[in-house]
Design a protein around this motif. Sequence first.
Motif, PDB file in Angstrom:
ATOM      1  N   TRP A   1      72.001  26.564 117.079  1.00  0.00           N
ATOM      2  CA  TRP A   1      71.557  25.523 116.147  1.00  0.00           C
ATOM      3  C   TRP A   1      72.100  24.145 116.518  1.00  0.00           C
ATOM      4  O   TRP A   1      71.479  23.129 116.206  1.00  0.00           O
ATOM      5  N   HIS A   2      73.244  24.093 117.167  1.00  0.00           N
ATOM      6  CA  HIS A   2      73.857  22.804 117.487  1.00  0.00           C
ATOM      7  C   HIS A   2      73.483  22.308 118.887  1.00  0.00           C
ATOM      8  O   HIS A   2      73.976  21.259 119.309  1.00  0.00           O
ATOM      9  N   ASP A   3      72.640  23.024 119.585  1.00  0.00           N
ATOM     10  CA  ASP A   3      72.279  22.641 120.943  1.00  0.00           C
ATOM     11  C   ASP A   3      71.276  21.481 120.923  1.00  0.00           C
ATOM     12  O   ASP A   3      70.421  21.395 120.037  1.00  0.00           O
ATOM     13  N   ASP A   4      71.378  20.600 121.897  1.00  0.00           N
ATOM     14  CA  ASP A   4      70.471  19.450 121.972  1.00  0.00           C
ATOM     15  C   ASP A   4      69.029  19.868 122.195  1.00  0.00           C
ATOM     16  O   ASP A   4      68.103  19.114 121.870  1.00  0.00           O
ATOM     17  N   ASP A   5      68.819  21.052 122.759  1.00  0.00           N
ATOM     18  CA  ASP A   5      67.462  21.535 123.046  1.00  0.00           C
ATOM     19  C   ASP A   5      66.894  22.414 121.937  1.00  0.00           C
ATOM     20  O   ASP A   5      65.883  23.094 122.152  1.00  0.00           O
TER      21      ASP A   5
ATOM     22  N   ARG B   1      71.091  25.930 103.788  1.00  0.00           N
ATOM     23  CA  ARG B   1      71.378  26.412 105.139  1.00  0.00           C
ATOM     24  C   ARG B   1      71.697  25.262 106.083  1.00  0.00           C
ATOM     25  O   ARG B   1      72.593  25.367 106.920  1.00  0.00           O
ATOM     26  N   GLN B   2      70.954  24.166 105.974  1.00  0.00           N
ATOM     27  CA  GLN B   2      71.227  23.037 106.857  1.00  0.00           C
ATOM     28  C   GLN B   2      72.599  22.432 106.581  1.00  0.00           C
ATOM     29  O   GLN B   2      73.321  22.070 107.521  1.00  0.00           O
ATOM     30  N   PHE B   3      72.969  22.310 105.317  1.00  0.00           N
ATOM     31  CA  PHE B   3      74.281  21.754 105.017  1.00  0.00           C
ATOM     32  C   PHE B   3      75.398  22.701 105.436  1.00  0.00           C
ATOM     33  O   PHE B   3      76.466  22.262 105.856  1.00  0.00           O
ATOM     34  N   GLN B   4      75.160  24.007 105.306  1.00  0.00           N
ATOM     35  CA  GLN B   4      76.169  24.958 105.747  1.00  0.00           C
ATOM     36  C   GLN B   4      76.323  24.925 107.257  1.00  0.00           C
ATOM     37  O   GLN B   4      77.416  25.128 107.802  1.00  0.00           O
ATOM     38  N   THR B   5      75.231  24.626 107.971  1.00  0.00           N
ATOM     39  CA  THR B   5      75.247  24.624 109.434  1.00  0.00           C
ATOM     40  C   THR B   5      75.644  23.272 110.010  1.00  0.00           C
ATOM     41  O   THR B   5      76.501  23.186 110.889  1.00  0.00           O
ATOM     42  N   TYR B   6      75.013  22.197 109.505  1.00  0.00           N
ATOM     43  CA  TYR B   6      75.220  20.870 110.093  1.00  0.00           C
ATOM     44  C   TYR B   6      76.110  19.946 109.266  1.00  0.00           C
ATOM     45  O   TYR B   6      76.572  18.922 109.772  1.00  0.00           O
ATOM     46  N   GLY B   7      76.275  20.267 107.992  1.00  0.00           N
ATOM     47  CA  GLY B   7      76.985  19.335 107.122  1.00  0.00           C
ATOM     48  C   GLY B   7      76.091  18.244 106.596  1.00  0.00           C
ATOM     49  O   GLY B   7      76.544  17.323 105.915  1.00  0.00           O
TER      50      GLY B   7
END
Length: 533
Positions: free
Chosen positions: A344-348, A467-473
């Motif tokens: 999920w954190h990958d640039d691609d 989910r996005q906040f749990q993953t990305y903040g």
Amino acid sequence: MLSITRLGSALGSRVATVTASSFQSSRRCFSRKTGNELIYPNRTSSPQITEHSVNAGSTRETHREKGDMLPPPSTSVSLPAITLEPLFKIDHKGNNELTEVQITDVDGIKVGSLEKSGGMSTIGVCVGAGSKWEGEGTRGINQAMELMCLKGNQEMGSTEIVERLDSLGSQIFALSSRDNYTMSVDCLRDNLDPAFKLWKNCLLDGVYSDEEVEECKDIMGWINTEMMGQDRLKEGIMGAAYGSSPLGNTHFVGDERQVSQITGARIREWREKFFTRGNMFIGGAGIEHAKLVDLVGEHFKDVKEGGPVECAKSEYVGGEFRLQEQNSIDGLTRVAVAFEVGGWHDDDMVAICVLQTLLGGGDSFSAGGPGKGMYSRLYREVLNRCYWAEAAEAFIMLHNDAGIIGISGASVPSMSQNLTFQILEQFAKLSYQNVTDEELSRAKNMLRCNVLTQLESRQILAEDLVRQFQTYGERLDPAVICEKIDAVTKDDLRRIVQKGMSKPPSISCVGPDLDKCPLFEQIAHIRGKDDLL
């Protein structure tokens, strides 16, 4: 604010002023012409009045047409000013409550909301607790918590919980995965307070009695026995890709010894460890932000302090998983081949999603009629050309720190080797030959459409938020995601596949006869076109 001073200017219509003398008799009515003629013969005339007089002593009616006409319509009728309060406010910066996420920290718990017009509200929580944290003695706990989300707590039993939900017009959903645990409640806005309290009790106050746990174990055993071949295939590919690392843990536990170790006390200990203030995010869709903040402050005040729990990093290794089914329903052999990509954190990450959409695919039989994805690459180059291919579909499995992209397919057992090499050929082709402009444009449009239409659902919107906040903040705005989709190039897709094929593949085979499925050693060396010739 909207001020309406004249009805004519606001609605684009004209109002006729009718005097009291126009209604001298209750037996008078308007006459109109029918057929192809207009109601008004010309723009200067008005409807004439026809008087119907009925003779009491006879059934014969006499009609007398009056020569006088209604006065022309007036356009100068004034009404008192009406002030309409907007349902959703837009501030001086142009921020709209319908698109802007509001975030508040409530004593260490992040709370976010996104307003959505309608009479329903959805509230969800995402906790950083999944099966990748499970170990000896705790295998299957996340699945058990999901299955027992409506079991009894200290205030009421499971039957009363279900009856109470029905009376409130509410539903509670729970879903566990390798990375997190989510639970949401969908309810009428008018029933927010009681529904929120009931949802909180199910989330944090479950007792998990011995009787309920034993019943849950029986269900887990049934799920493992009746699991579809496609689901076993995806579980197997994760084990093949990550081996004994955390992401290699099976999510659906079927081992009787591991299931027997699940107890109510261990589930409560797990909840105490992971369900802490700093390890959960609460979000809502279709609810006023201030209301959600008040509800969280009132009902989550006893949640203990804490933060994210560390988990060992999962390393991609590549390998194989083979399972021979004893009682296959359709007699097909299923094969999946996957390669490593970022998480999920990958640039691609967005480019990976575009690649999956471009490959597309599905089953040879399309329920609901043909046309869904028929121009994707797997439909055109596998399903339409290989008569023996019953299914061919691209998939991605992304996690916080890793991910894989693969193609799964199904065929009769005798053609499973051909199917495997067809899948490998598709990846090899992507590694040395750019996709066409038409394919890339179609994939981008499909992905953009899928993203935006999914967010029209209130339940999906709430889940996406937490989910996005749990993953990305933070939550990525849909417009930003669409911009990233547009920025994907053909070179990006080719580079992703080349990087993935630089490491050994992962293969998963499930079916009644695996004799024709190639072994891992036979495909482990494949890195591109030359290795397939």
